[in-house]
Structures are given as C-alpha cells and as structure tokens.
Scaffold this motif. Structure first.
Motif, short mmCIF file in Angstrom:
data_model
loop_
_atom_site.label_atom_id
_atom_site.label_comp_id
_atom_site.label_asym_id
_atom_site.label_seq_id
_atom_site.Cartn_x
_atom_site.Cartn_y
_atom_site.Cartn_z
N ASP A 19 0.83 -1.20 0.00
CA ASP A 19 0.00 0.00 0.00
C ASP A 19 0.87 1.25 0.00
O ASP A 19 2.07 1.18 -0.23
CB ASP A 19 -0.96 -0.03 1.19
N ALA A 25 -2.90 9.28 3.69
CA ALA A 25 -4.08 9.06 2.86
C ALA A 25 -5.36 9.13 3.70
O ALA A 25 -6.36 9.72 3.27
CB ALA A 25 -3.98 7.71 2.15
N LEU A 29 -6.97 12.40 2.35
CA LEU A 29 -7.85 11.97 1.27
C LEU A 29 -9.19 11.44 1.77
O LEU A 29 -10.20 11.56 1.08
CB LEU A 29 -7.16 10.90 0.42
N TYR A 55 -9.62 2.13 2.60
CA TYR A 55 -8.25 2.46 2.22
C TYR A 55 -7.58 1.26 1.54
O TYR A 55 -7.06 1.38 0.42
CB TYR A 55 -7.46 2.89 3.45
N LYS A 58 -8.46 0.10 -2.11
CA LYS A 58 -8.03 0.88 -3.26
C LYS A 58 -6.74 0.31 -3.86
O LYS A 58 -6.40 0.61 -5.01
CB LYS A 58 -7.81 2.34 -2.86
N THR A 298 1.87 9.12 -0.66
CA THR A 298 1.49 8.24 -1.77
C THR A 298 0.12 7.62 -1.50
O THR A 298 -0.29 7.43 -0.36
CB THR A 298 2.51 7.13 -2.00
N ASP A 299 -0.56 7.29 -2.58
CA ASP A 299 -1.87 6.63 -2.47
C ASP A 299 -2.00 5.64 -3.63
O ASP A 299 -1.01 5.31 -4.29
CB ASP A 299 -3.00 7.65 -2.45
N HIS A 300 -3.22 5.19 -3.89
CA HIS A 300 -3.43 4.17 -4.91
C HIS A 300 -3.03 4.65 -6.30
O HIS A 300 -2.66 3.84 -7.16
CB HIS A 300 -4.89 3.71 -4.91
#
Length: 313
Positions: A19, A25, A29, A55, A58, A298-300
């Motif tokens: 992840d 996130a 987000l 979370y 994703k 960072t995210d998906h």
C-alpha cells in the motif's frame, strides 16, 4: 495460524506490491482524524474499521489485476506501549487493537487472495519515538520494548513483522532480535535523510552491515522507506552484497526533506509519473528490489503508476 511464516513467497523473487502512505491518505484523502498520527485508534469502532477497509481496497485490485503479490500491513505503526499510553491505551487495550488489526487484514486476504496474487500479512512496527528524529535506546532496551508488540503478532496469523521507518541501528537490531526470539520472520526498513544517511549520520551501508552482524543476519531482508528515491539512489552501489539484501522500497511521494514535511500542513503528492520512473530505474539496476510500495503522500494512484512501470500488462 499463519499461512506463509515458514516460507515467505516474496523470497522467491516474484514481484509484490504494497500500500501507500496509510496515515497521510486517511487524513488528507479520507478526512479521518488520526491523533498522534496513529491509525490503530480506528480499530476500536465499526466506522473506523470501515475507513481502513476503504483504504486497503483501493490497493488490492491493483495487485490482483496485474497478477502480482501483495504485502498487506496492519494499521499498527504506532500501536506500541509509549504511543499507546499517550493516547490512553493500556497494555490490554493495545493488545486488543493489535490483534484486531491482524483480524482485519486476514479477512481482506480471504476476500482478495488468488493463486496469482498471494497476500502476505505483515505486522507493522514503528519506532518508539519520532520517525524523523534519532532515538537513544541501546539494543537491549529496544529489544525489550518492542518484544511486547512482536509477541502479540507471534500469536496471530501474521506471516512476518516489519520494523518500519527505523532511524537508528540499535532500534532496528532490537526489533530483529525480538522477532528472532519469537521465531517470526522480520524485515528491517531504514529511513534516510536527503544525503542518503540515517539522521544520526550513519550510512545506509553501515546500518545494514551493522544490523547483519549484530543479529547473525536474521532479518529476511531490508527495505528503505519514508524517503524520496532521489535521497537514497546515490547511496546504492551495484554488485555490493549489502545492496543485494535490500528487497524493497516504500518511498515518499515528495522530494522534500523530513523537516520540510514536518512543517507542512498540506499534502504534497509529488510527481506521480516521475516517481514511478524512479522505481522502474531502481528495479532495473537492482533486480533484488521486488517489494514495492509507498510511504508518506502516496496513495493508490502512485501504486497504480508504479505497477504499470514495473509490471506492464
């Protein structure tokens, strides 16, 4: 009972994604309040667990769609004794949330794992103090302190534990020794400053070699996290044995320094395409790096780009 503890599937060289920056996130987000940057508080409520599932889910499709493995972390980076006490959690309550964290990701594995996407359950252990400031524990103190969380994970379904965002050798060694005593595979992930060194000035090479010597090379492998690739690329040397022990990267989205990130009240997602290019270059130059995820910012979206760069359909 653990599924992969005796034979971690990422050890055979197959590609694994993970992840991103869980806490950033969730806060920026998903709009979740995380006191002291502690995601483990969410495990005590149905709504909190739902936010964690939202979370995780994703990222899991990215690995499944690409037919690669996934390293699934518990939301326990700060679920240790000192951080717990600062938030009103005694040892029993902390034990319960660590166990709940494992149960949550075990349920996700049951729903998302496929023959081409093995999912490894990873017990995440963070530093006793601030991830960006050097701790002052000796090895024995670090081992005894982190044995609490390691011991909890040893009695669950986790396949391994990871010492994440380590900024001193002593703390990394202490966690590795606690895991060795509990017979649980352990990964050590160091974080570095913009000069490629730990905050106390130790080089990445010296940190890994000292940990190897002090533990009898017991860690399953090493990683680098919570730093942008431009901060540590120059510290790596091809065909060096210590670099071959680095099997993973979880980089920050931003190229800012730790102090700059600490002072920022907005999220810097960096250059997503540029970050994926760094991952492609690193994995090409250093084939041992096969566990790829993200850290702060960072995210998906970042992981999807990284997946596309290193494992195009």
């Amino acid at each position: 009972m653990s599924k992969y503890r005796q034979a971690l599937p990422q050890a055979d060289g197959r590609l694994f994604l993970s992840d991103g920056g869980m806490e950033t996130a969730l806060i920026f987000l998903q709009g979740v309040d995380l006191p002291q940057f502690a995601a483990f508080v969410l495990l005590e409520s149905e709504s909190g667990r739902a936010e964690l599932v939202r979370y995780y889910e994703k990222f899991l499709p990215i690995a499944r769609d690409r037919g690669v493995g996934f390293l699934l972390d518990t939301a326990t980076w700060r679920a240790s004794l000192d951080w717990g006490r600062s938030l009103g959690f005694d040892a029993d309550r902390l034990t319960a949330v660590n166990i709940a964290a494992v149960e949550l990701i075990a349920g996700l594995r049951g729903r998302w794992e496929t023959p081409t996407t093995p999912i490894v359950l990873n017990g995440a252990i963070g530093p006793r103090g601030d991830g960006y400031k050097a701790g002052r524990m000796d090895v024995a103190e670090a081992r005894d302190y982190h044995a609490f969380q390691v011991g909890i994970f040893a009695g669950t379904q986790v396949d391994m534990v990871s010492a994440i965002t380590m900024n001193t050798v002593n703390e990394a060694v202490g966690i590795a020794l606690a895991a060795k005593a509990a017979d649980v595979p352990c990964v050590v992930s160091f974080t570095v400053e913009t000069d490629g060194k730990l905050v106390d000035g130790t080089t990445l090479r010296a940190a890994i070699e000292a940990t190897e010597e002090a533990t009898g090379a017991s860690p399953a492998y090493y990683m680098v996290n919570c730093a942008h690739p431009t901060h540590f690329e120059q510290a790596l040397e091809r065909d060096e044995a210590w670099v071959g022990r680095i099997r993973g990267i979880r980089a920050n989205a931003s190229a800012k320094s730790h102090s700059e990130l600490d002072d920022s009240d907005t999220l810097d997602i960096g250059d997503i395409v540029g970050l994926s290019g760094h991952y492609k270059a690193l994995t090409s130059a250093f084939p041992s790096m096969r566990v790829l995820g993200g850290c702060c910012g960072t995210d998906h979206r970042h992981l999807a780009a990284i997946g596309e760069a290193v494992a195009p359909n």
